[in-house]
Structure formats: structure tokens, C-alpha cells
Design a protein around this motif. Structure first.
Motif, short mmCIF file in Angstrom:
data_model
loop_
_atom_site.label_atom_id
_atom_site.label_comp_id
_atom_site.label_asym_id
_atom_site.label_seq_id
_atom_site.Cartn_x
_atom_site.Cartn_y
_atom_site.Cartn_z
N UNK A 125 -19.27 18.33 3.96
CA UNK A 125 -18.65 17.31 3.12
C UNK A 125 -17.67 16.48 3.93
N UNK A 126 -17.50 15.22 3.52
CA UNK A 126 -16.59 14.34 4.24
C UNK A 126 -15.18 14.93 4.24
N UNK A 127 -14.48 14.86 5.36
CA UNK A 127 -13.15 15.46 5.41
C UNK A 127 -12.19 14.76 4.45
N UNK A 128 -11.19 15.49 3.98
CA UNK A 128 -10.22 14.91 3.06
C UNK A 128 -9.43 13.82 3.78
N UNK A 129 -8.87 12.89 2.98
CA UNK A 129 -8.12 11.79 3.57
C UNK A 129 -6.85 12.28 4.24
N UNK A 130 -6.41 11.57 5.26
CA UNK A 130 -5.18 11.92 5.96
C UNK A 130 -3.97 11.65 5.08
N UNK A 131 -2.82 12.13 5.56
CA UNK A 131 -1.59 12.03 4.77
C UNK A 131 -1.22 10.57 4.50
N UNK A 132 -1.28 9.74 5.56
CA UNK A 132 -0.89 8.33 5.41
C UNK A 132 -1.81 7.63 4.40
N UNK A 133 -3.11 7.90 4.55
CA UNK A 133 -4.08 7.28 3.64
C UNK A 133 -3.81 7.71 2.21
N UNK A 134 -3.45 8.99 2.03
CA UNK A 134 -3.18 9.48 0.68
C UNK A 134 -1.97 8.78 0.07
N UNK A 135 -0.91 8.65 0.90
CA UNK A 135 0.30 7.98 0.41
C UNK A 135 -0.03 6.54 0.04
N UNK A 136 -0.81 5.88 0.92
CA UNK A 136 -1.19 4.50 0.67
C UNK A 136 -1.98 4.37 -0.63
N UNK A 137 -2.95 5.27 -0.81
CA UNK A 137 -3.79 5.21 -2.01
C UNK A 137 -2.94 5.45 -3.25
N UNK A 138 -1.97 6.38 -3.15
CA UNK A 138 -1.11 6.67 -4.30
C UNK A 138 -0.28 5.45 -4.66
#
Lengths: 275, 378
Positions: free
Chosen positions: B111-124
């Protein structure tokens, strides 16, 4: 689906002793909801490798019978044996072991909406244990492909799927652990005719190529015409007809006559085309 | 060269290699089969072509173990398409073929790896901005509907309004009364502990009255209602959205906002001041009990001190905050319900989100009120 070169005609027996004991044995099952009698002595035996369609009017207790066979709802009386063991006197551990050997597809798929499609198919594999982790992703893709879904569907959420894909994903999950018996509740309801026929072909190939016993609860006449080897009609709380489609249509019962009257001509046409 | 195993055996010669399969190849034995195939592969190295599969001794095989077999062969450099089979029963051969045909579609990609921390913060953050914009948009729509109803009051669904009023106000009274009574009790007790040291028992009344009427009662009641009615709005409307009831309302030529949202918002805006009043009274009662038991202030003295200490404006400010809190709670609750997507999971997620958003909104508004009222010197 292209036919394999080595595929031979005839039904597949899976392993030794096939066809000896019936897979599903229902004896004198009675079901009551309050004063309303749904089943009044239903008897039914289904052998290994059969593809059986269960039909009947609304409220005739088709889905209830299905739920009684898979151990979700206790009948008021009678006996239900599945793969040789009595469903309603089995211990919890026996019932769990039994359920590992069957696959169920519910009417709307009943996919876990919190998981991706791949996650849905993986869930029974993880619960079962004993499957190497590295191999699991490949096995999930095989199941999706067997159900006629592209590999890319694995990453999608159930809410992103169309009705047909949702049902295919549910089949893939039901197939996860190589079930010996597959139960389907209205598999083609709400699908367009083309998708529905493709679904029928899928079920027929599962039965033919993998030797899976299939019990379908359906209203779809085309399913009966194209793939059902045997049709069981529930009515008035009992089995009122049981046999190949041609025999069932000949049974003298008002409901059966009304059910098939619109389609007699079409059925006759199709059989003459096929000859 | 020959390697042997209960499940599979390999014979290699100059003119190719033969893999003999035996026994039961089923999903339940996958781990053992995997080990056998690995042992075979390790012993053999590269298999000389052509490769033949012999199924003479095979008793059972299913698709999962067939997939394992093909993948192991491919891993040892044998293309599945070049392998020939012999000695298999019809059923077994069909299963092998079925899996072989599907091999190109089976990559075994993890499965595709989970998003990185920065990407998660950005998406949030992006998600939060979208959410706030959506709230603003919906708030505007609700106001428009209110204006329509104001122009033609006959459009107001009075039956629905009273049903909602009964649910959000009348049935909330017990829990609101209990919680504010306990809060009054606790505040009076804690203040009393300090005031007693200076012999200033009577000033507990000043503190409790001001604190309860102006801050505690509106805030606590609003938080309770955000959890109770805000969540209920989301769950009700979300379920209706899922079962296409909302679409049915729209196709009948009605406005879902007018039929469902306006009565809910109005009911909550009318209810919350009343509930805050209940909270004020119950809080004072709680304080009165502690004052009598612990601080030797009889109820009569408590009430007369209350008259002197509590300026009406504090009480009015507390009540005036309530409709504003209610408006935000109701609009958030309704909008999150209308924003439910077509799966059951999103009802749960949106309901949780409504409660969190409602409470945060109430506390933010309260802070805003504090600053504003300070500036106005009220």
C-alpha cells in the motif's frame, strides 16, 4: 473471461469425497415472528458444487432463511446443517470455524466504510492468520481480479465506488479465505442489465472453475435463465417448487405462473436460439 | 540433482526441470507451503528451462496456494507462461490456469506509504480553511432563509419548531440544572476556603454571583448544548441526507433549509437563554447550600447580599451571550449534517467534529465577548 485450455466440461468436485454429504441441509425449519408464520416446515438439501437460486414473493422469507443458514438468526424450530455441522447447536468456536469456510455477500455490499477496498479484503485474512504478510498484498490483488475489479480499485474507499463495483468488492471480500460455500443476497439488484449479466458470468465461473457451492437469493429472471442450475421457490412457508428452471416453470401454482408468465416467450426464444 | 519435501519435489536434468507437487495445498497451510517453496528455491538456485509442473500426487489446491506457487516460480526466474503442466486433475488444472491468467494483474505492490508530517499538517490546514469557508457560505444561506421566513411568517414550520424546542430546551433542563447546581457548589466551596481565612465569608456571594451569572452559567450550558443538541442536529440531518430524505424534500419543491434548518436554529436560539437562566438559578442554589453548611451564611443573608452585589447588567450580559452561542452551535450542527457524504462513516466523523467545533466556537466567542465588554467598560 477466456476459457482455459485445460478446462473440461462437467462439474468440478473439489477434493476427495465431493458430492457425498450435502453442503446445506435444512430440515423442517419453522420461523415465526409473533403471530406471523414465515416458514412452516422448509426442507432443502444442496450438494457440493451446485449453483442454486432461491426465489419467492416479498415476505416469503428468502433472506430470513439465508440468515438462518449462516447463523445470524435462530429459527423457531427445525434443523440447519451447514458443511456437516448443526449451525444452531454448534459452540461459538465451532461456529467461527464454520464461518471461515463460507463467504457471504449482503445486499448492499456491507463494506466497512472506514477501510479501503483492499483493507476490506485483507480483514478476513488478518483475522484468519497464517498468511505471510508479504504475500497478502498479492493475494488481495488476485481476489480483486477474480471479482473483476482493476488493481487500482484497492486504494479506493467504498464511498467512491459505483453500485456495481461495490458489489464486486463485496464478492472479493467474501472470496478472501477460499470459501467452500458462497451466499449472495440479491447480487444483481439495482445493477444495469449489462453489469448484472457480467456479474452472473462471474458467479458461474466461480462455481465452475473453483467448485464453490453458490446459493443466490434473487428476483432477477435473467439470472435464473442464464446461470441457475436449480431453482428453489419459497411460498406459503414451504418449498413449493425445486428443480431445473424448466421443471419449475411447469409447476401449477398461481404465484409461479404469474412470476414466469411474462417471460415464457422470451425463455422459449432463447432456448431455440441456443439449440 | 534432487531436493525433496512433503509438498514439492524438484528434479533437475540437462533437458529441463520437473516440480512434483503433492499433498494438500490450501490457504490454511500457506505459511508451511511458503517455507517448502523457499527451501526448494534455495536448494535449486536457477531452474533450467523448460520447467514442468507435475500434479500427479496433488490432493487439493486452491487459488491462494496456486498464486503462491506461480509467484515462487517467477521469483526463481521462471516465466509462468513457459511452464507446462501434466498429471493434474481437471479441477486442479483449471484453478492453476485461472490464477496464471491473472498473474499480470497481481503485482503485490504494498500500500502507498502514509503522508509525511509536513504534508499532513498542510492537508489539515487546507481542510480547516475549506471548512471555515463552507461554514461562512452556509451561514449566509441560513440567513437568507431567515429573511424569507421573516417576509412571509406563514412559511415558518411551527410544528417542527415546537418539536425541536421541546427536544433542545425542555428535555435538556434536568442535565443543565444538575451540572450548574454542582458548579455553583464547587465554586462557592473553593472561594469559601480562601475567604474564610480573612473572615470575609459574605464576599463569597459576590464572587459566586458575578462568576456564575456572567461567565460560568452561559459557558457551561453552551458546552452542554453543543454536545447534546449540536451533535443531535448533525446526526439527524446526516441520516436524512444518507437516506435521500433531503433530496426528496428538494424535489418536492421545498427548501431543505427552510423546512429543517430554520426551525432548528430558531429553537436553539430561543432555548439557550432560557437554559442559561435555569443555570443561573441552580448555580446560586448550589452556592447557597454550601454557604449555609460551610460558611455560616443563612439563605436570607445570602439573598439580601445577592441583591446588593449582583448588578443587573452582569446577569443581562450572561443571558445576552447565549443566543450568539446558540446561533453558532446550531449553524455548525446543521451544516455538518448537510455535509455528510454518501457513507455511514461520515455521519460519525461529522458528529464528532460538530461537538469539537461547537465547543471551540463557544470558548472563542466567550473570549471575544470578554475583550469587547472590557473595551466598552461594561
Amino acid at each position: 473471461m477466456s476459457a482455459s485450455a485445460t478446462a473440461a466440461a462437467g462439474r468440478v468436485g473439489s477434493g476427495p469425497g465431493s458430492g457425498a454429504a450435502p453442503v446445506i441441509e435444512i430440515e423442517a425449519v419453522r420461523t415465526r415472528f409473533g403471530s406471523q408464520v414465515v416458514h412452516d416446515g422448509v426442507d432443502l438439501r444442496i450438494g457440493r458444487g451446485e449453483l442454486v437460486a432461491l426465489i419467492g414473493g416479498s415476505g416469503s422469507g428468502k433472506s430470513v432463511l439465508l440468515r438462518e443458514i449462516i447463523g445470524l438468526q435462530r429459527p423457531s424450530g427445525g434443523r440447519v446443517r451447514l458443511l456437516g455441522s448443526d449451525v444452531w447447536s454448534a459452540s461459538a468456536a465451532q461456529l467461527t470455524a464454520l464461518r471461515r469456510r463460507i463467504g457471504v455477500m449482503f445486499q448492499d455490499g456491507a463494506l466497512f466504510s472506514s477501510l479501503t477496498v483492499a483493507g476490506n479484503v485483507t480483514t478476513p485474512m488478518i483475522e484468519h492468520g497464517g498468511i505471510p504478510r508479504a504475500f497478502m498484498a498479492a493475494l488481495v490483488e488476485l481476489r480483486l481480479s477474480m471479482a473483476g475489479l482493476p488493481g487500482s480499485a484497492g486504494a479506493m474507499r467504498p464511498s467512491e465506488l459505483s453500485g456495481g463495483m461495490r458489489k464486486r468488492a463485496a464478492i472479493a471480500r467474501a472470496l478472501a479465505l477460499e470459501p467452500e460455500v458462497l451466499f449472495l443476497d440479491e447480487p444483481t439488484a439495482g445493477l444495469d442489465p449489462i453489469t448484472a449479466r457480467a456479474f452472473d458470468a462471474l458467479l458461474a465461473s466461480l462455481c465452475r472453475d473453483l467448485g464453490i457451492t453458490v446459493l443466490i437469493v434473487t428476483h432477477d429472471l435473467d439470472t435464473l435463465l442464464s446461470i441457475a442450475q436449480r431453482v428453489v421457490v419459497l411460498g406459503k412457508g414451504r418449498v413449493i417448487a425445486d428443480g431445473p428452471l424448466a421443471e419449475v416453470t411447469a409447476v401449477d401454482d398461481p404465484w409461479i405462473r404469474a412470476y414466469f408468465s411474462g417471460r415464457r416467450m422470451l425463455a422459449a426464444e432463447e432456448s431455440s436460439d441456443g439449440a | 540433482m534432487t531436493s525433496t519435501d512433503a509438498d514439492c519435489r524438484l528434479e533437475q536434468g540437462a533437458d529441463g526441470s520437473v516440480v512434483y507437487l503433492a499433498g494438500v495445498w490450501r490457504l490454511s497451510r500457506l505459511a508451511e507451503l511458503d517455507a517448502s517453496l523457499r527451501a526448494l528455491g534455495a536448494a535449486a538456485g536457477r531452474l533450467p528451462a523448460p520447467v514442468v509442473l507435475d500434479g500427479g500426487g496433488l490432493r487439493e489446491i486452491d487459488t491462494a496456494s496456486a498464486l503462491l506457487l506461480w509467484r515462487s516460480l517467477e521469483a526463481s526466474g521462471v516465466a509462468a507462461g513457459t511452464v507446462s503442466t501434466r498429471g493434474f486433475g481437471d479441477a486442479h488444472a483449471r484453478i492453476l490456469e485461472l490464477v496464471r491468467q491473472r498473474l499480470p494483474q497481481v503485482q503485490g505492490r504494498p500500500a502507498a506509504p502514509a503522508r509525511g508530517l509536513v504534508a499532513q499538517v498542510g492537508a489539515a490546514c487546507a481542510g480547516l480553511l475549506g471548512l471555515l469557508y463552507g461554514h461562512l457560505d452556509y451561514f449566509g444561506r441560513v440567513l437568507t432563509e431567515f429573511a424569507r421566513v421573516a417576509l412571509r411568517p406563514a412559511r415558518l414550520r411551527t410544528k417542527e419548531l415546537f418539536a425541536q424546542f421541546s427536544q433542545v430546551c425542555v428535555s435538556a433542563i434536568p442535565v443543565v440544572a444538575l451540572v450548574t447546581f454542582l458548579i455553583g457548589l464547587v465554586v462557592a466551596y473553593l472561594l469559601g476556603l480562601q475567604a474564610e481565612q480573612y473572615g470575609a465569608n459574605i464576599f463569597v456571594v459576590d464572587g459566586v454571583a458575578l462568576g456564575l451569572a456572567r461567565e460560568f452559567s452561559p459557558l457551561i450550558v453552551a458546552v452542554i448544548i453543543a454536545g447534546r443538541s449540536g451533535a443531535a442536529f448533525t446526526a439527524q440531518l446526516g441520516t436524512m441526507k444518507l437516506t435521500e430524505e433531503i433530496d426528496a424534500i428538494r424535489t418536492l419543491g421545498l427548501s431543505a433549509e427552510q423546512v429543517l434548518v430554520v426551525p432548528r436554529v430558531l429553537a436553539l436560539v430561543l432555548s439557550l437563554p432560557l437554559l442559561v437562566f435555569v443555570g443561573d438559578v441552580m448555580g446560586m442554589l448550589g452556592a447557597m447550600v454550601i454557604a449555609q453548611q460551610k460558611l455560616d451564611i443563612p439563605p436570607a443573608a445570602f439573598v439580601s447580599r445577592l441583591h446588593e452585589a449582583l448588578a443587573p447588567r452582569h446577569f443581562v450580559i450572561g443571558l445576552a451571550k447565549a443566543p450568539v452561542f446558540a446561533l453558532f452551535i446550531a449553524v455548525i450542527g446543521c451544516r455538518m449534517g448537510m455535509a455528510v457524504s454518501r457513507d455511514t462513516r461520515s455521519i460519525g466523523m461529522n458528529t464528532t467534529s460538530t461537538v469539537v467545533q461547537g465547543i471551540v466556537a463557544v470558548i472563542l466567542l466567550d473570549a471575544l465577548f470578554a475583550v469587547l465588554l472590557q473595551a466598552l467598560e461594561l
